[in-house]
Design a protein around this motif. Structure first.
Motif: not given
Length: 147
Positions: A22-32, A67-70
């Motif tokens: 997933s796109k999110l898995a590429d982003y999520a590691g070690g980030r808020p 961090v982005p929130v809805l």
């Protein structure tokens, strides 16, 4: 992400599990990151992220941590990175909850391929507290065991 899990109260930790591709898995590691628990009024927002774009896109809210929130969530957990674990074809991402906001609105529930309303309480619990919380004592468990 379609689900998350509470991991710890002290420190406050939450876990999300992401498909490796997933796109999110590429982003999520070690980030808020934020966990947005959608409200019942956000069905169109849910469908937007499921691949059915809504006109104008979702409404974005303000964040305590940046961090982005809805906007309009039933609850929002803003997390600092804690650790990432190998979960086979998934990544298990654990974050420390840095900010929590809960709104007095019903959550959006999805089960069995359909959206649902939160139903009424089911009575009959034999205790007055959460058995897995910090206030839980083992004494009541001993009482049940001796029966």
């Amino acid at each position: 992400m379609s689900a998350f899990t509470a991991v710890s109260l002290d420190p406050p930790l939450a876990q999300v599990t992401l498909m490796r591709g997933s796109k999110l898995a590429d982003y999520a590691g070690g980030r808020p990151f934020a966990i947005n628990i959608l409200s019942h009024a956000q069905q169109d927002t849910c469908l937007h992220f499921a691949g059915h774009p809504m006109k104008g896109g979702p409404a974005w809210g303000s964040s305590t941590t940046g961090v982005p929130v809805l906007a309009g969530n039933a609850a929002t957990l803003e997390c600092r990175p804690w650790n990432v674990y190998d979960g086979g074809d998934h990544l298990i991402v654990v974050g420390e909850v840095a900010a929590l906001e809960i709104a007095p609105v019903p959550p959006l529930l999805f089960f069995g391929g359909k959206f649902h309303h939160l139903g009424g309480l089911v009575g009959g619990a034999p205790w007055d507290y959460c058995g897995d919380g910090h206030g839980a004592q083992f004494t009541p468990l001993r009482e049940f065991a001796s029966v």
